[in-house]
Structure formats: C-alpha cells, structure tokens
Design an enzyme around this catalytic site. Sequence first.
Site, mmCIF file in Angstrom:
data_model
loop_
_atom_site.group_PDB
_atom_site.id
_atom_site.type_symbol
_atom_site.label_atom_id
_atom_site.label_comp_id
_atom_site.label_asym_id
_atom_site.label_seq_id
_atom_site.Cartn_x
_atom_site.Cartn_y
_atom_site.Cartn_z
ATOM 1 N N ASP A 53 0.815 -1.222 0.000
ATOM 2 C CA ASP A 53 0.000 0.000 0.000
ATOM 3 C C ASP A 53 0.849 1.274 0.000
ATOM 4 O OD1 ASP A 53 -1.979 -1.948 0.340
ATOM 5 O OD2 ASP A 53 -3.177 -0.717 1.700
ATOM 6 N N CYS A 91 -4.610 -5.613 -2.894
ATOM 7 C CA CYS A 91 -3.479 -6.519 -2.623
ATOM 8 C C CYS A 91 -3.466 -7.786 -3.465
ATOM 9 C CB CYS A 91 -3.485 -6.931 -1.151
ATOM 10 S SG CYS A 91 -3.312 -5.569 0.003
ATOM 11 N N HIS A 145 -0.275 -12.644 -1.315
ATOM 12 C CA HIS A 145 -1.262 -12.208 -0.334
ATOM 13 C C HIS A 145 -1.216 -13.245 0.781
ATOM 14 C CE1 HIS A 145 -4.546 -9.876 1.039
ATOM 15 N NE2 HIS A 145 -5.382 -10.876 1.035
ATOM 16 N N ASP A 330 2.639 -2.944 -4.143
ATOM 17 C CA ASP A 330 1.581 -3.641 -4.881
ATOM 18 C C ASP A 330 0.563 -2.680 -5.499
ATOM 19 O OD1 ASP A 330 0.461 -3.036 -2.387
ATOM 20 O OD2 ASP A 330 -0.428 -5.017 -2.093
HETATM 21 CA CA LIG Z 1 -1.684 -3.809 -0.718
#
Ligand SMILES: [Ca+2]
Length: 508
Positions: A53, A91, A145, A330
Amino acid sequence: MKPFPHFLTTRPLAALATCFAASALIAPRTASAQTAAPTAKAKPNVLFIISDDLNTDLGVYGHPIAKTPNIDRLAARGVRFDQAYCQFPVCNPSRASFLSGLRPETVRVMDNQTTMRENRPETVYLPQMFRNNGYFVANAGKTFHYVYDDKPSWDISESGNGPKIESLSTLLRPTDGQLPPNVSRGKAQSGQDIFWAKVDLPDEKMGDGIISRRVADWMEEGSKSAKPWFLAAGFRKPHMPLNVPRKYFDLYPLDKITYPVEPPAHLAALPPIARRQATSIVPLEDRERREAMQAYYASISFMDAQVGVLLERMDRLKLWDNTIVVFFSDHGFQLGEHGGLWQKMVMFQESARVPLIIAAPGAKAGAVSPAVVELLDIYPTLAQLTNLKAPPELEGTSLVPLLSEPNREWKKAAFSVVTRGQLLGRSVNTARFRYTEWDEGRQGVELYDHASDPREYKNLAGDPARAATIAEMKRLMREARISTITTAIKPNTEKKAVAAPKAPRNEE
Ligand SMILES: [Ca+2]
C-alpha cells in the site's frame, strides 16, 4: 537463526555457466571481486522487496516532506521508473498479477478471496521459476497475499510470523469494547475505519523489523554458498493499521503536513461509480486528516528504515556486483483525495501509480526512466537478467533495455482494472493521459490530462475537443485485448460477489 539446508546443496557451476554467459548485463565475478564473498555464483542473486500500500510519497519521487533516505539510496544505484502502474489497485489481485506475469483477467484473480491457484493451477509463479532453476528461494512477510501463501514457490516461507505483533487483532482490536489508549481512529462513512498509533517498541520487535533482519540473515548465509538466492522481503507497512515506533511520527510535525484544496466542481464531473466501493470514504476533519497523513508518512519512514537494514547487509557483504535489487509496491494509497477517499480500490493516480526501482549490475545508476511500465513487466525482466527461461505466456515486457537506456522509446500504455461488484472499471495510462471506462463506458468514462492536471481534478471525457485522444485511448485498450475478455471473471462472480458487498478486512 535457523539452519538453511538448502544452501548446503550446490549445483555444478559448469552446468549453469553456459546459460549464464549469454546475459548481457550481468558479468560473472572476477577473481579479484570475490574477496568479500567467499563463493562465486553462476547466477546473480535477487533481492525482491515489496512494500504494501505504498504510493509514491517518497523523497526520490519528489515528495516535499517524506524522509526515505534508504529507498533514495537504492534509487541512486539503479533506475527509478517514474510512470509505473499496478494492474489492480488492491493486494491479492495485484500480487497474483505481478507474481504470475499475467493480467488479472488472465490469471483470474480479481478479489482478495480467490486463492492464487484456484482458477489457474498450472501457473509458474515468479519465485517458483527461480526455485525450479536451482536457486535458494525464501520469503519473509507478505509477498503473496499472505493468507494464500504459495507452497510450490518457496523453499522457506515465513509469511505469518512477526507481523502478527502489529495486527489489529493483537494490538489494536479492543477486547473490552474499548480501543487501547494510544490508538487513534478515524471515522468511517463507508468501508473501514483508519487506525493509527505511536508504538513504544524498537524496530526489531515490529513485524517489518523482524522481516528485514530475517532476510538480511539469509543474505549472509547465502553469501557463503555457491547457490544463488532469490529472497523476498514482503513489508507490511504502510498498510493499515498505521502503528509504528514513535520516533517516526516525530519526523513529521503536524504543522508541516498540508494537502491541496480540491476544486468543488471536481466531484460533480465524476461518474459516481468511480468513488463507489472505494475501500474507505472517510471525510476527516482537518486535524484528524493531517494526523492520519502523519501516521502514513511515519509508516513509510519506518518501512524505509527496514529497507536500510537490507542495504546495509548488501554493503557489508559486498553483494552489489552480483545481486539484482527490485523495490516496489503492490499499489498506491489515497490520503483523503477526491472528496475523502482513503486506501485503494479506485483508479486515481494515487492508487494506480506505484514506485518501482531496479538496481542491477550494468544498470545506469541514478537514472530516471519516464517510460510507461507495468508491474507485470517485473517477471520477464528478472527472467532476462538471470537468463532463465520464463513461461511463454507472460504478458509483460522485459525492462532490461531501459536499465541501460532509460529514455529510449517504449511501449505506449499501461493497463489497470478494478471491480465494482460484478462490473469492471478499466484504465489505460499513457505518458500523458489516463482514460477510464466503467462497465465498458455504460457507467461513465473519465479522461485526465496529466500534463495540465496531474491531480486529476478535471474530467475531460465530455469535451468534444478531446475526441481524437479518446479514440486513441480506446484503440490502445482494444489492442491490449483487455476489453474483449470480460467473461474471464465469470467463474468467480458466480461463486461469490467480487469485492462487494463488504470491503476486505484491514489485515488484507
Ligand atoms: Ca496492498
């Protein structure tokens, strides 16, 4: 430190030397360069660093207050890509895409609930390619993930340790209906709350601090072996919750934190679906917004310090002339722009654009490439740099030519997709424009001219003077075949709603 039996078995160097010789950028170590590392390798190592993020609020990307000396230092050793885009701004789909080298609709992972191999079990994921070719391949933290970590990809994966220390469930979630006193919390209108907290723990007790030190130790162990390594450091920050050691908050006095005032007409010109189902729409009061921004920047600087742990080990072990280092995120992150958007799941520049830095032997140090590139280009790039045979179906383009010639002509566009329930939004980004179609245009279109409007305040899609540009953007979309494979996600949507009705949990 655990023993690493995988390093003990080395492959015959002669067998690898023939395929190694063809690599243009990576030269074998000379005898004199081997003084620090006791064992020469037939292939370069790969240090694969992902932040979660992270938008481009970094010193080296020109942010006015972000303090990221380590990422800046890495950029000085390699090529920084100024226009890199994720393929899906959340994600799991983004990771499934860049780890497979396939577009989200091809790998058929379009939400945080679909496992990586559910719809395409035969996929050879990026770490798996290295593992299949004799590398020692290990992961610490969130690379896949994390709830869907991929066993065939790793010799060792520690995806769940460490980070639990700072998960919402152990640190932030109230057990008695009350938040801990040091935890601040934003208000949520839809989606999720925003949490931040100043933590009184040293870096090495934090999840990302554990991850960086674990990977650094693997690097050290690996430097003693002839076996090349691919090591992934999957940092969790600056993903929420934004809880990092207090000293990183102190880097950002609240009175230094500002944000632009948006023109009021901006939201009226947006298709409503562009903002709908964003992960969080949270209209914070001024002070609260600046506190949340402070926590985000603090989390970036904390994560940057963990990158520093890895770079220091690179220095000490003198690994730079035989190691490729990739750093990226990501997808990006919203900090209240466009009428109170936080987090991701939208197609604005803050979410779709990502940092990407590649340092490799032979790469032009400190260069900035203006080329429009995509995260799914990373897989073929690393395959070419290590002279490994990539799966034939990869949809990206190797960036290796840009590493020595960062300003050369390059592909015209990058593509991103996002879901709204069972509908799709698709964006095409060129060097100058972003064009987005929601449900193939039925729910609205957007066109932004980044040359005059980098913050995307003025939707030009209805401007007749822009008809030629829109036609060209449509053509690029068609050419990429993206608009022709809407059926690809149907197996998922039949089983469950995609991305709706509830937003993914904070931990995701
Ligand atoms: Ca992410």
